[in-house]
Scaffold this active site. Structure first.
Site, PDB file in Angstrom:
ATOM      1  N   SER A  41       0.310  10.626 -16.660  1.00 28.54           N
ATOM      2  CA  SER A  41      -0.898  10.714 -17.511  1.00 28.54           C
ATOM      3  C   SER A  41      -0.722  11.827 -18.574  1.00 28.54           C
ATOM      4  O   SER A  41      -0.033  13.040 -18.105  1.00 28.54           O
ATOM      5  CB  SER A  41      -2.290  10.983 -16.876  1.00 28.54           C
ATOM      6  OG  SER A  41      -3.205  11.485 -17.703  1.00 28.54           O
ATOM      7  N   ASP A  96       0.916  -1.003   0.015  1.00 27.17           N
ATOM      8  CA  ASP A  96      -0.024  -0.022   0.170  1.00 27.17           C
ATOM      9  C   ASP A  96       0.910   1.462  -0.014  1.00 27.17           C
ATOM     10  O   ASP A  96       1.711   1.620   0.937  1.00 27.17           O
ATOM     11  CB  ASP A  96      -1.051  -0.181   1.133  1.00 27.17           C
ATOM     12  CG  ASP A  96      -1.656   1.339   1.320  1.00 27.17           C
ATOM     13  OD1 ASP A  96      -1.596   2.229   0.511  1.00 27.17           O
ATOM     14  OD2 ASP A  96      -2.577   1.244   2.364  1.00 27.17           O
ATOM     15  N   TYR A 141      -6.999  15.030 -10.140  1.00 32.67           N
ATOM     16  CA  TYR A 141      -6.029  13.851 -10.652  1.00 32.67           C
ATOM     17  C   TYR A 141      -4.942  14.457 -11.389  1.00 32.67           C
ATOM     18  O   TYR A 141      -3.887  14.350 -11.363  1.00 32.67           O
ATOM     19  CB  TYR A 141      -6.911  13.052 -11.666  1.00 32.67           C
ATOM     20  CG  TYR A 141      -6.129  12.019 -12.115  1.00 32.67           C
ATOM     21  CD1 TYR A 141      -5.642  10.878 -11.733  1.00 32.67           C
ATOM     22  CD2 TYR A 141      -5.960  11.911 -13.728  1.00 32.67           C
ATOM     23  CE1 TYR A 141      -4.804   9.929 -12.356  1.00 32.67           C
ATOM     24  CE2 TYR A 141      -5.322  11.030 -14.189  1.00 32.67           C
ATOM     25  CZ  TYR A 141      -4.712  10.002 -13.620  1.00 32.67           C
ATOM     26  OH  TYR A 141      -3.996   9.077 -14.408  1.00 32.67           O
ATOM     27  N   LYS A 199      -0.907  14.396 -11.161  1.00 37.51           N
ATOM     28  CA  LYS A 199       0.263  13.709 -12.133  1.00 37.51           C
ATOM     29  C   LYS A 199       1.174  14.767 -12.569  1.00 37.51           C
ATOM     30  O   LYS A 199       2.243  14.379 -12.911  1.00 37.51           O
ATOM     31  CB  LYS A 199      -0.482  13.087 -13.234  1.00 37.51           C
ATOM     32  CG  LYS A 199      -1.183  11.908 -12.836  1.00 37.51           C
ATOM     33  CD  LYS A 199      -0.461  10.772 -12.552  1.00 37.51           C
ATOM     34  CE  LYS A 199      -1.148   9.446 -12.352  1.00 37.51           C
ATOM     35  NZ  LYS A 199       0.012   8.358 -11.825  1.00 37.51           N
ATOM     36  N   THR A 248      -8.979  -0.272 -18.368  1.00 39.28           N
ATOM     37  CA  THR A 248      -8.847  -0.807 -17.267  1.00 39.28           C
ATOM     38  C   THR A 248      -9.991  -0.656 -16.406  1.00 39.28           C
ATOM     39  O   THR A 248     -10.881   0.148 -16.451  1.00 39.28           O
ATOM     40  CB  THR A 248      -7.366  -0.483 -16.547  1.00 39.28           C
ATOM     41  OG1 THR A 248      -7.549   0.829 -16.202  1.00 39.28           O
ATOM     42  CG2 THR A 248      -6.513  -0.872 -17.220  1.00 39.28           C
ATOM     43  N   ASN A 289       3.586   2.695 -10.502  1.00 34.88           N
ATOM     44  CA  ASN A 289       2.422   2.480 -11.409  1.00 34.88           C
ATOM     45  C   ASN A 289       1.078   2.523 -10.596  1.00 34.88           C
ATOM     46  O   ASN A 289      -0.199   2.769 -10.819  1.00 34.88           O
ATOM     47  CB  ASN A 289       2.224   1.243 -12.000  1.00 34.88           C
ATOM     48  CG  ASN A 289       1.363   1.013 -13.134  1.00 34.88           C
ATOM     49  OD1 ASN A 289       0.984   2.228 -13.861  1.00 34.88           O
ATOM     50  ND2 ASN A 289       0.396  -0.084 -13.191  1.00 34.88           N
TER      51      ASN A 289
END
Length: 193
Positions: free
Chosen positions: A88, A7, A111, A115, A146, A34
């Site tokens: 991303s 984790d 998000y 990134k 995914t 990742n």
């Protein structure tokens, strides 16, 4: 091959994973960071709770820092260590300021900045390791189908993996401190920051 649970948002879990891997090897050639979470949608700069920002940054940025620091001693024993930080294409500040970009309207307030912060960490890490055999790059696997996006992505897992492996296995003359996104720059692969 053996899976080891980790984790990345928990320092004790990272330490335990490092200890377990250290029992099996003294050298680590490649680290691919990742782990990532989106923080849910829709994200607005005004309306998204600060706790969502904290949770996403804890995984997408601080998790990478935790894992990288924990495994640095094993990486330093490799003849050609490689670190790939999975980013991303949505992290490009340049592209987000271009109204003609196909993802211009995808302004996820949590998000995307997480990134972008990961990309800056990649630049700083590559700079610190510039006089060593390390190669450190940020790589966008593309809009991959995914669980992360409820399989709405247009790319395959195999294609995404190939992009990551390409930079995990570059030779001594390969790039470092770069941001690669075939989606943003199909001609060269190198994305603007």
């Amino acid at each position: 091959m053996e899976a080891i649970q980790i984790d990345v948002s928990n320092q004790e879990s990272v330490k335990a994973a490092r200890a377990e891997i250290g029992k099996k090897t003294e050298v680590l050639d490649v680290l691919i960071n990742n782990a990532g979470i989106s923080g849910g949608m829709t994200q607005t700069a005004i309306g998204t709770d600060v706790d969502v920002f904290k949770q996403v940054f804890d995984t997408n940025v601080f998790g990478v820092v935790r894992v990288t620091q924990a495994f640095m001693d094993l990486l330093q024993k490799s003849a050609q260590p490689r670190i790939v930080n999975v980013t991303s294409g949505l992290a490009s500040l340049t592209m987000h300021n271009d109204p003609t970009w196909k993802y211009y309207n995808v302004k996820a307030a949590v998000y995307n900045p997480s990134k972008a912060a990961l990309n800056m960490y990649t630049i700083v890490l590559a700079y610190e390791l510039r006089d060593t055999p390390f190669k450190v790059n940020a790589v966008d696997p593309g809009f991959t189908a995914t669980d992360f996006n409820q399989h709405s992505g247009t790319g395959s897992v195999e294609d995404a993996a190939a992009r990551l492996v390409k930079y995990a296995t570059i030779d001594a003359d390969g790039p470092t401190g770069k941001f690669f996104s075939d989606d943003n720059s199909p001609e060269t692969g190198e994305s603007p920051w």
